[in-house]
Enzyme design. Structure first.
Site, short mmCIF file in Angstrom:
data_model
loop_
_atom_site.label_atom_id
_atom_site.label_comp_id
_atom_site.label_asym_id
_atom_site.label_seq_id
_atom_site.Cartn_x
_atom_site.Cartn_y
_atom_site.Cartn_z
N LYS A 35 -33.53 8.36 47.01
CA LYS A 35 -33.72 9.18 45.80
C LYS A 35 -32.37 9.55 45.17
O LYS A 35 -32.17 9.37 43.98
CB LYS A 35 -34.49 10.47 46.14
CG LYS A 35 -35.84 10.25 46.78
CD LYS A 35 -36.56 11.58 47.04
CE LYS A 35 -35.85 12.50 48.02
NZ LYS A 35 -35.76 11.99 49.41
N ARG A 110 -41.45 19.61 46.77
CA ARG A 110 -41.66 19.13 48.13
C ARG A 110 -42.90 19.74 48.75
O ARG A 110 -43.22 19.42 49.90
CB ARG A 110 -40.45 19.51 48.97
CG ARG A 110 -39.42 18.40 49.15
CD ARG A 110 -38.25 18.99 49.92
NE ARG A 110 -37.52 18.06 50.70
CZ ARG A 110 -36.35 17.52 50.36
NH1 ARG A 110 -35.82 17.79 49.19
NH2 ARG A 110 -35.73 16.73 51.18
N ARG A 149 -25.62 7.76 57.00
CA ARG A 149 -25.26 8.25 55.65
C ARG A 149 -23.95 9.04 55.69
O ARG A 149 -23.73 9.85 56.57
CB ARG A 149 -26.38 9.13 55.10
CG ARG A 149 -26.00 9.86 53.81
CD ARG A 149 -27.19 10.31 53.02
NE ARG A 149 -27.95 11.36 53.68
CZ ARG A 149 -29.07 11.90 53.15
NH1 ARG A 149 -29.53 11.47 51.99
NH2 ARG A 149 -29.71 12.84 53.81
N ARG A 182 -23.66 14.51 57.14
CA ARG A 182 -24.41 15.77 57.08
C ARG A 182 -24.93 16.15 58.47
O ARG A 182 -25.49 15.30 59.16
CB ARG A 182 -25.58 15.62 56.11
CG ARG A 182 -25.19 15.84 54.66
CD ARG A 182 -26.27 15.52 53.68
NE ARG A 182 -27.61 16.00 54.02
CZ ARG A 182 -28.68 15.80 53.26
NH1 ARG A 182 -28.56 15.14 52.13
NH2 ARG A 182 -29.85 16.26 53.63
N ARG A 193 -37.36 16.38 60.01
CA ARG A 193 -37.51 16.31 58.55
C ARG A 193 -38.61 15.32 58.17
O ARG A 193 -39.34 15.54 57.21
CB ARG A 193 -36.18 15.91 57.91
CG ARG A 193 -35.18 17.07 57.90
CD ARG A 193 -33.76 16.61 57.75
NE ARG A 193 -33.51 15.93 56.51
CZ ARG A 193 -32.49 15.08 56.33
NH1 ARG A 193 -31.67 14.80 57.31
NH2 ARG A 193 -32.32 14.52 55.16
#
Ligand code: ADP
Ligand code: ADP
Ligand code: ZN
Length: 237
Positions: A35, A110, A149, A182, A193
């Site tokens: 996204k 969300r 990431r 992160r 998550r």
């Protein structure tokens, strides 16, 4: 046959009108589906801001704003920040001047509560959403993407240690900022998550499908191919 002047003028005015057309987009998809990567490119392509609730919260944490202190405990565990906090943030943000020609929401809504209050908000403000883009990616691929990431600490651009390398290791191509991993991209938090996504966010696919706004896209393709597909969807909006 040579293009005559009149048809050129009509074409130019069509392009200009399209340029002025407002475009309001929501991105759906599990964490790691791409996204942020796509929203940032589309923001540049269409000249409308990307609104990432995750980035807003992380900036509040770095700047030690009250909101950040509140949000951090949820984010560290991979839980969702309470709806009222998020709805307040987005309500303020879409009211800002740079959203006049549209926006791309990345990471909001969300929950069904967030989606319903955003519907109310957009109705009251007469700013209807044009399309909800849903990126489909399987769970194992998403875990691989998140675990590798890297994010720029200054401009939040996303990279990946295998799939989307910066030109210089550890340094952002866009702004030369330092890249970091992160803390919520560690595998145990990632799994939580994904559980939260399935339970709480995935029902929004049906929610927007029923409203006739949903466009599903294969998020397992290469970044550039997905971008091309998204551009062709948005160009005819
Ligand atoms: P991702 O890149 O996985 O999609 P984000 O950067 O969008 O993650 O979000 C990181 C964290 O910020 C979430 O796990 C959640 O704690 C919080 N968050 C972001 N957006 C929302 C939202 N709309 N509602 C509740 N919490 C949110
Ligand atoms: P989200 O915002 O949905 O959490 P990101 O855009 O941050 O997802 O992408 C998650 C990770 O996967 C990043 O490291 C990014 O560089 C990488 N990535 C994004 N799209 C693709 C893709 N199509 N193929 C391979 N890797 C991708
Ligand atoms: Zn940067």
């Amino acid at each position: 046959m040579p293009i005559n002047k009149a048809s050129l003028i009509v074409f130019e005015s069509f392009v200009k009108q399209r340029g002025r057309r407002k475009l309001r987009v929501i991105f759906l998809g599990p964490p790691g589906s791409g996204k942020g990567t796509q929203a940032s490119r589309l923001s540049e392509r269409f000249g409308i801001p990307q609104i990432s609730t995750g980035d807003i919260l992380r900036n509040a944490i770095v700047n030690k704003i009250g909101l950040g202190i509140k949000a951090k405990e949820y984010m560290d565990k991979g839980e969702l920040v309470p709806d009222d906090v998020i709805i307040g943030i987005v309500g303020d943000r879409v009211n800002q001047q740079d959203c006049e020609n549209g926006f791309i929401l990345d990471g909001f809504p969300r929950t069904v509560v967030q989606a319903e209050s955003f519907d109310k908000m957009t109705e009251e403000m007469s700013i209807p959403v044009d399309v909800v883009l849903s990126l489909n990616v399987n769970e194992e691929m998403v875990v691989k993407r998140l675990c590798g990431r890297m994010v720029c600490k200054d401009c939040s651009t996303n990279y990946h240690i295998d799939f989307n390398l910066p030109k210089k290791k550890g340094i952002c191509d866009q702004c030369s900022g330092k890249l970091y991993h992160r803390p919520d991209d560690e595998e145990d938090v990632v799994r939580n998550r994904l559980r939260v996504y399935k339970e709480t966010t995935e029902p929004l696919i049906d929610y927007y499908q029923q409203k006739g706004l949903l466009r599903a896209i294969d998020g397992e393709e290469k970044i550039e191919n997905i971008f091309k597909q998204l551009v062709s969807v948005l160009e005819v909006m």
